[in-house]
Design a protein around this motif. Structure first.
Motif, PDB file in Angstrom:
ATOM      1  N   LYS A 159     -57.039 -38.578  41.581  1.00  0.00           N
ATOM      2  CA  LYS A 159     -56.177 -39.582  40.971  1.00  0.00           C
ATOM      3  C   LYS A 159     -55.290 -38.950  39.895  1.00  0.00           C
ATOM      4  CE  LYS A 159     -56.613 -44.078  38.741  1.00  0.00           C
ATOM      5  NZ  LYS A 159     -57.554 -45.057  38.227  1.00  0.00           N
ATOM      6  N   LYS A 160     -55.873 -38.116  39.064  1.00  0.00           N
ATOM      7  CA  LYS A 160     -55.146 -37.502  37.952  1.00  0.00           C
ATOM      8  C   LYS A 160     -54.114 -36.485  38.434  1.00  0.00           C
ATOM      9  CE  LYS A 160     -55.831 -35.043  33.608  1.00  0.00           C
ATOM     10  NZ  LYS A 160     -56.814 -34.558  32.622  1.00  0.00           N
ATOM     11  N   TYR A 161     -54.473 -35.673  39.431  1.00  0.00           N
ATOM     12  CA  TYR A 161     -53.620 -34.560  39.848  1.00  0.00           C
ATOM     13  C   TYR A 161     -52.888 -34.804  41.169  1.00  0.00           C
ATOM     14  CZ  TYR A 161     -55.971 -32.104  36.091  1.00  0.00           C
ATOM     15  OH  TYR A 161     -56.459 -31.730  34.859  1.00  0.00           O
ATOM     16  N   ASN A 162     -52.934 -36.045  41.701  1.00  0.00           N
ATOM     17  CA  ASN A 162     -52.205 -36.406  42.916  1.00  0.00           C
ATOM     18  C   ASN A 162     -52.632 -35.549  44.116  1.00  0.00           C
ATOM     19  OD1 ASN A 162     -50.339 -37.934  44.410  1.00  0.00           O
ATOM     20  ND2 ASN A 162     -48.688 -36.481  44.004  1.00  0.00           N
ATOM     21  N   ILE A 163     -53.941 -35.506  44.330  1.00  0.00           N
ATOM     22  CA  ILE A 163     -54.523 -34.718  45.422  1.00  0.00           C
ATOM     23  C   ILE A 163     -55.180 -35.674  46.420  1.00  0.00           C
ATOM     24  CG2 ILE A 163     -56.299 -33.014  46.001  1.00  0.00           C
ATOM     25  CD1 ILE A 163     -55.820 -31.814  43.187  1.00  0.00           C
ATOM     26  N   SER A 164     -55.013 -35.395  47.691  1.00  0.00           N
ATOM     27  CA  SER A 164     -55.669 -36.183  48.746  1.00  0.00           C
ATOM     28  C   SER A 164     -56.811 -35.390  49.349  1.00  0.00           C
ATOM     29  CB  SER A 164     -54.684 -36.511  49.872  1.00  0.00           C
ATOM     30  OG  SER A 164     -53.670 -37.371  49.430  1.00  0.00           O
ATOM     31  N   SER A 165     -57.899 -36.079  49.653  1.00  0.00           N
ATOM     32  CA  SER A 165     -58.951 -35.441  50.444  1.00  0.00           C
ATOM     33  C   SER A 165     -58.476 -35.412  51.892  1.00  0.00           C
ATOM     34  CB  SER A 165     -60.276 -36.194  50.312  1.00  0.00           C
ATOM     35  OG  SER A 165     -60.126 -37.551  50.677  1.00  0.00           O
ATOM     36  N   VAL A 166     -58.832 -34.355  52.616  1.00  0.00           N
ATOM     37  CA  VAL A 166     -58.424 -34.194  54.010  1.00  0.00           C
ATOM     38  C   VAL A 166     -59.675 -34.272  54.868  1.00  0.00           C
ATOM     39  CG1 VAL A 166     -57.288 -32.673  55.684  1.00  0.00           C
ATOM     40  CG2 VAL A 166     -56.487 -32.728  53.307  1.00  0.00           C
ATOM     41  N   TRP A 167     -59.564 -34.985  55.990  1.00  0.00           N
ATOM     42  CA  TRP A 167     -60.701 -35.265  56.857  1.00  0.00           C
ATOM     43  C   TRP A 167     -60.387 -34.880  58.295  1.00  0.00           C
ATOM     44  CZ3 TRP A 167     -64.995 -37.018  54.336  1.00  0.00           C
ATOM     45  CH2 TRP A 167     -64.793 -37.420  53.003  1.00  0.00           C
ATOM     46  N   THR A 168     -61.415 -34.598  59.067  1.00  0.00           N
ATOM     47  CA  THR A 168     -61.265 -34.277  60.474  1.00  0.00           C
ATOM     48  C   THR A 168     -62.336 -35.003  61.284  1.00  0.00           C
ATOM     49  OG1 THR A 168     -61.208 -32.495  62.123  1.00  0.00           O
ATOM     50  CG2 THR A 168     -62.685 -32.180  60.236  1.00  0.00           C
ATOM     51  N   LYS A 169     -62.058 -35.212  62.548  1.00  0.00           N
ATOM     52  CA  LYS A 169     -63.069 -35.811  63.412  1.00  0.00           C
ATOM     53  C   LYS A 169     -63.936 -34.760  64.084  1.00  0.00           C
ATOM     54  CE  LYS A 169     -59.772 -36.637  67.165  1.00  0.00           C
ATOM     55  NZ  LYS A 169     -59.203 -37.670  68.024  1.00  0.00           N
ATOM     56  N   TYR A 170     -63.640 -33.487  63.837  1.00  0.00           N
ATOM     57  CA  TYR A 170     -64.377 -32.405  64.484  1.00  0.00           C
ATOM     58  C   TYR A 170     -65.327 -31.718  63.508  1.00  0.00           C
ATOM     59  CZ  TYR A 170     -60.612 -33.197  67.766  1.00  0.00           C
ATOM     60  OH  TYR A 170     -59.729 -33.791  68.624  1.00  0.00           O
ATOM     61  N   ARG A 171     -66.594 -31.759  63.815  1.00  0.00           N
ATOM     62  CA  ARG A 171     -67.601 -31.121  62.964  1.00  0.00           C
ATOM     63  C   ARG A 171     -67.302 -29.637  62.763  1.00  0.00           C
ATOM     64  NH1 ARG A 171     -73.286 -32.104  61.680  1.00  0.00           N
ATOM     65  NH2 ARG A 171     -73.210 -33.988  62.920  1.00  0.00           N
ATOM     66  N   THR A 172     -66.793 -28.973  63.809  1.00  0.00           N
ATOM     67  CA  THR A 172     -66.528 -27.527  63.733  1.00  0.00           C
ATOM     68  C   THR A 172     -65.431 -27.182  62.727  1.00  0.00           C
ATOM     69  OG1 THR A 172     -64.993 -27.711  65.601  1.00  0.00           O
ATOM     70  CG2 THR A 172     -67.284 -27.086  66.099  1.00  0.00           C
ATOM     71  N   GLU A 173     -64.586 -28.151  62.379  1.00  0.00           N
ATOM     72  CA  GLU A 173     -63.520 -27.913  61.396  1.00  0.00           C
ATOM     73  C   GLU A 173     -63.949 -28.293  59.980  1.00  0.00           C
ATOM     74  OE1 GLU A 173     -60.114 -30.162  62.646  1.00  0.00           O
ATOM     75  OE2 GLU A 173     -59.695 -28.835  64.342  1.00  0.00           O
ATOM     76  N   SER A 174     -65.146 -28.835  59.837  1.00  0.00           N
ATOM     77  CA  SER A 174     -65.573 -29.321  58.527  1.00  0.00           C
ATOM     78  C   SER A 174     -65.876 -28.168  57.591  1.00  0.00           C
ATOM     79  CB  SER A 174     -66.785 -30.236  58.662  1.00  0.00           C
ATOM     80  OG  SER A 174     -67.916 -29.508  59.061  1.00  0.00           O
ATOM     81  N   LYS A 175     -65.731 -28.456  56.316  1.00  0.00           N
ATOM     82  CA  LYS A 175     -66.003 -27.481  55.257  1.00  0.00           C
ATOM     83  C   LYS A 175     -67.102 -28.032  54.359  1.00  0.00           C
ATOM     84  CE  LYS A 175     -62.183 -24.750  55.714  1.00  0.00           C
ATOM     85  NZ  LYS A 175     -61.760 -24.958  57.033  1.00  0.00           N
ATOM     86  N   LYS A 176     -67.816 -27.140  53.738  1.00  0.00           N
ATOM     87  CA  LYS A 176     -68.777 -27.541  52.730  1.00  0.00           C
ATOM     88  C   LYS A 176     -67.983 -28.119  51.552  1.00  0.00           C
ATOM     89  CE  LYS A 176     -72.621 -25.989  49.991  1.00  0.00           C
ATOM     90  NZ  LYS A 176     -73.557 -24.950  49.645  1.00  0.00           N
ATOM     91  N   PHE A 177     -68.471 -29.209  50.984  1.00  0.00           N
ATOM     92  CA  PHE A 177     -67.748 -29.877  49.903  1.00  0.00           C
ATOM     93  C   PHE A 177     -67.609 -28.974  48.696  1.00  0.00           C
ATOM     94  CE2 PHE A 177     -68.073 -32.324  45.919  1.00  0.00           C
ATOM     95  CZ  PHE A 177     -66.823 -32.906  45.959  1.00  0.00           C
ATOM     96  N   TYR A 178     -66.406 -28.993  48.132  1.00  0.00           N
ATOM     97  CA  TYR A 178     -66.097 -28.320  46.869  1.00  0.00           C
ATOM     98  C   TYR A 178     -65.053 -29.186  46.161  1.00  0.00           C
ATOM     99  CZ  TYR A 178     -61.974 -26.796  49.484  1.00  0.00           C
ATOM    100  OH  TYR A 178     -60.820 -26.777  50.235  1.00  0.00           O
ATOM    101  N   LEU A 179     -65.012 -29.103  44.839  1.00  0.00           N
ATOM    102  CA  LEU A 179     -64.036 -29.878  44.083  1.00  0.00           C
ATOM    103  C   LEU A 179     -62.663 -29.205  44.203  1.00  0.00           C
ATOM    104  CD1 LEU A 179     -66.072 -30.764  40.899  1.00  0.00           C
ATOM    105  CD2 LEU A 179     -65.225 -32.365  42.621  1.00  0.00           C
ATOM    106  N   PRO A 180     -61.584 -29.980  44.113  1.00  0.00           N
ATOM    107  CA  PRO A 180     -60.262 -29.371  44.203  1.00  0.00           C
ATOM    108  C   PRO A 180     -59.988 -28.454  43.009  1.00  0.00           C
ATOM    109  CG  PRO A 180     -60.086 -31.703  43.643  1.00  0.00           C
ATOM    110  CD  PRO A 180     -61.524 -31.422  43.939  1.00  0.00           C
ATOM    111  N   GLU A 181     -59.255 -27.399  43.285  1.00  0.00           N
ATOM    112  CA  GLU A 181     -58.848 -26.488  42.198  1.00  0.00           C
ATOM    113  C   GLU A 181     -57.570 -27.025  41.611  1.00  0.00           C
ATOM    114  OE1 GLU A 181     -58.674 -22.460  43.590  1.00  0.00           O
ATOM    115  OE2 GLU A 181     -60.649 -22.610  44.546  1.00  0.00           O
ATOM    116  N   VAL A 182     -57.548 -27.189  40.297  1.00  0.00           N
ATOM    117  CA  VAL A 182     -56.349 -27.727  39.624  1.00  0.00           C
ATOM    118  C   VAL A 182     -55.849 -26.771  38.579  1.00  0.00           C
ATOM    119  CG1 VAL A 182     -56.830 -30.138  40.097  1.00  0.00           C
ATOM    120  CG2 VAL A 182     -57.801 -29.093  38.077  1.00  0.00           C
TER     121      VAL A 182
END
Length: 192
Positions: free
Chosen positions: A169-192
């Motif tokens: 909200k503060k830095y105008n960042i969107s979370s990105v999602w995929t329907k493919y498990r193979t493209e998923s990433k381990k969660f990490y906070l955005p770098e600002v």
């Protein structure tokens, strides 16, 4: 209405380091999946039936109070899922549903109580791009001259937590999602 079962469960969660947990709840032969999120404010219950594409999000105060009223669409959907028929002598009240849920809240968490991000995303068909349930990363909207959408922020908050939501909200960042498990990433906070 106070859900004292959640209060007992939350105490155990704090003692074991959980901020999110899941459990099953059965009513009228239907299996509801319940996810309890305590790392957002107010706390939230997500009560869903995946096969019915139904999710009822319920805000929970820090004193474990909820409002038992529902909008007409949620009320009708719940009645249909429960297989209830109109009875003028015995009206269904959402309070009855929540009382039964409260009686089935477990007192303790265990290894099977751990909530994965995709389990939250797949439970609620109301999220933006509901078929995309796996976390893929972050998009800096400032680079493209766009703004993060309220729907993306809603999904981010529930699925990834309050800290991620506030940063997006503060830095105008969107979370990105995929329907493919193979493209998923381990969660990490955005770098600002």
């Amino acid at each position: 209405m106070k859900l004292d079962g959640l209060e007992i469960l939350h105490e155990n969660m704090k003692n074991t380091g959980f901020v999110r947990t899941k459990f099953d709840f059965r009513k009228n032969g239907k299996l509801f999946k319940v996810i309890f999120l305590t790392d957002i404010n107010p706390y939230k219950l997500l009560i869903g039936v995946r096969s019915e594409k139904f999710c009822l999000p319920v805000d929970v105060s820090n004193s474990y109070e909820i409002k038992t009223s529902m909008n007409n669409d949620d009320y009708r959907a719940l009645i249909d899922i429960l297989g209830l028929k109109y009875d003028e002598n015995n009206h269904f009240k959402p309070r009855y549903f929540f009382e039964e849920l409260n009686s089935q809240v477990p007192k303790k968490v265990n290894v099977n109580s751990i909530v994965q991000i995709h389990e939250i995303a797949e439970l609620n068909p109301g999220y933006e791009e509901s078929e995309k349930i796996y976390f893929k990363g972050w998009l800096d909207n400032n680079i493209r001259g766009n703004n993060v959408s309220p729907k993306n922020l809603y999904k981010t908050r529930d699925c990834l937590g309050e800290e991620a939501y506030q940063m997006c909200k503060k830095y105008n960042i969107s979370s990105v999602w995929t329907k493919y498990r193979t493209e998923s990433k381990k969660f990490y906070l955005p770098e600002v």
